[in-house]
Design a protein around this motif. Sequence first.
Motif, short mmCIF file in Angstrom:
data_model
loop_
_atom_site.label_atom_id
_atom_site.label_comp_id
_atom_site.label_asym_id
_atom_site.label_seq_id
_atom_site.Cartn_x
_atom_site.Cartn_y
_atom_site.Cartn_z
N GLN A 51 18.16 13.25 2.99
CA GLN A 51 17.33 13.00 4.17
C GLN A 51 16.98 11.51 4.23
O GLN A 51 16.43 10.95 3.29
N VAL A 52 17.30 10.89 5.35
CA VAL A 52 17.02 9.47 5.52
C VAL A 52 15.56 9.28 5.87
O VAL A 52 15.00 9.98 6.71
N GLN A 53 14.94 8.33 5.19
CA GLN A 53 13.55 8.02 5.46
C GLN A 53 13.33 6.52 5.49
O GLN A 53 13.92 5.78 4.71
N LEU A 54 12.48 6.09 6.41
CA LEU A 54 11.98 4.73 6.45
C LEU A 54 10.47 4.86 6.32
O LEU A 54 9.83 5.50 7.18
N VAL A 55 9.91 4.28 5.28
CA VAL A 55 8.48 4.44 5.02
C VAL A 55 7.81 3.07 5.02
O VAL A 55 8.08 2.23 4.16
N GLU A 56 6.92 2.87 6.01
CA GLU A 56 6.20 1.62 6.12
C GLU A 56 4.92 1.66 5.29
O GLU A 56 4.33 2.72 5.07
N SER A 57 4.48 0.48 4.88
CA SER A 57 3.21 0.32 4.20
C SER A 57 2.71 -1.09 4.41
O SER A 57 3.47 -1.96 4.86
N GLY A 58 1.44 -1.31 4.10
CA GLY A 58 0.88 -2.65 4.16
C GLY A 58 -0.01 -2.94 5.35
O GLY A 58 -0.58 -4.03 5.44
N GLY A 59 -0.12 -1.99 6.26
CA GLY A 59 -1.01 -2.21 7.40
C GLY A 59 -2.46 -2.19 6.99
O GLY A 59 -2.80 -1.86 5.85
N GLY A 60 -3.33 -2.56 7.91
CA GLY A 60 -4.75 -2.56 7.62
C GLY A 60 -5.53 -3.35 8.64
O GLY A 60 -5.02 -3.70 9.71
N LEU A 61 -6.76 -3.65 8.28
CA LEU A 61 -7.68 -4.42 9.12
C LEU A 61 -7.81 -5.83 8.57
O LEU A 61 -8.04 -6.02 7.37
N LEU A 71 -1.09 -10.52 6.77
CA LEU A 71 -0.73 -9.22 6.20
C LEU A 71 0.77 -9.23 5.93
O LEU A 71 1.52 -9.94 6.60
N ARG A 72 1.18 -8.42 4.98
CA ARG A 72 2.60 -8.25 4.69
C ARG A 72 2.95 -6.77 4.77
O ARG A 72 2.43 -5.97 3.99
N LEU A 73 3.82 -6.45 5.70
CA LEU A 73 4.30 -5.07 5.84
C LEU A 73 5.59 -4.88 5.05
O LEU A 73 6.40 -5.80 4.94
N SER A 74 5.75 -3.67 4.53
CA SER A 74 6.99 -3.31 3.84
C SER A 74 7.56 -2.05 4.47
O SER A 74 6.83 -1.21 4.98
N CYS A 75 8.88 -1.93 4.41
CA CYS A 75 9.56 -0.73 4.88
C CYS A 75 10.62 -0.38 3.85
O CYS A 75 11.62 -1.11 3.71
N ALA A 76 10.40 0.72 3.15
CA ALA A 76 11.34 1.16 2.13
C ALA A 76 12.25 2.24 2.71
O ALA A 76 11.77 3.24 3.26
N ALA A 77 13.55 2.03 2.61
CA ALA A 77 14.53 2.96 3.15
C ALA A 77 15.17 3.78 2.03
O ALA A 77 15.35 3.28 0.92
N SER A 78 15.50 5.01 2.34
CA SER A 78 16.14 5.87 1.34
C SER A 78 16.97 6.93 2.04
O SER A 78 16.86 7.14 3.24
N THR A 122 14.74 -2.52 1.11
CA THR A 122 13.41 -2.72 1.67
C THR A 122 13.40 -3.97 2.53
O THR A 122 14.03 -4.97 2.18
N ILE A 123 12.71 -3.87 3.67
CA ILE A 123 12.48 -5.07 4.46
C ILE A 123 10.99 -5.35 4.51
O ILE A 123 10.16 -4.46 4.28
N TYR A 124 10.67 -6.60 4.81
CA TYR A 124 9.28 -7.04 4.83
C TYR A 124 9.01 -7.79 6.13
O TYR A 124 9.91 -8.36 6.74
N LEU A 125 7.76 -7.80 6.50
CA LEU A 125 7.31 -8.62 7.62
C LEU A 125 6.05 -9.34 7.18
O LEU A 125 4.99 -8.72 7.05
#
Length: 122
Positions: free
Chosen positions: A1-11, A18-25, A78-81
């Motif tokens: 199962q393909v997944q893209l999971v973002e993290s790093g958001g917030g206030l 901020l630095r966002l990450s997206c881990a793909a699998s 993984t990609i980052y922003l």
Amino acid sequence: QVQLVESGGGLVQAGGSLRLSCAASGRTFSNYAMGWFRQAPGKEREFVAAINWSGGNTNYADSVKGRFTISRDNAKITIYLQMNSLKAEDTAVYYCAAQRTFTLRITTPDYWGQGTQVTVSS
């Protein structure tokens, strides 16, 4: 199962970072461009940034040029922003996307992440 999971958001306060990450699998992402989109309340989803498979080419929306940087770690799939000098108008849900293409144009993503909220207080 393909997944893209973002993290790093917030206030964060205006002017902050901020630095966002997206881990793909779930598959290999060779020849996939990957990128970020965002959707603010009451607005359509819009393109933010994209990066090609090798990481050698990037593309940005005019509204974020000079403030945001997209990067890619293929070993981690993984990609980052990196988002600097954030403004209130950057407030949105940020989505990771991947499309099989040799270009930087992500027009019809094959995969989407679930999104991560970024809120910038003024």
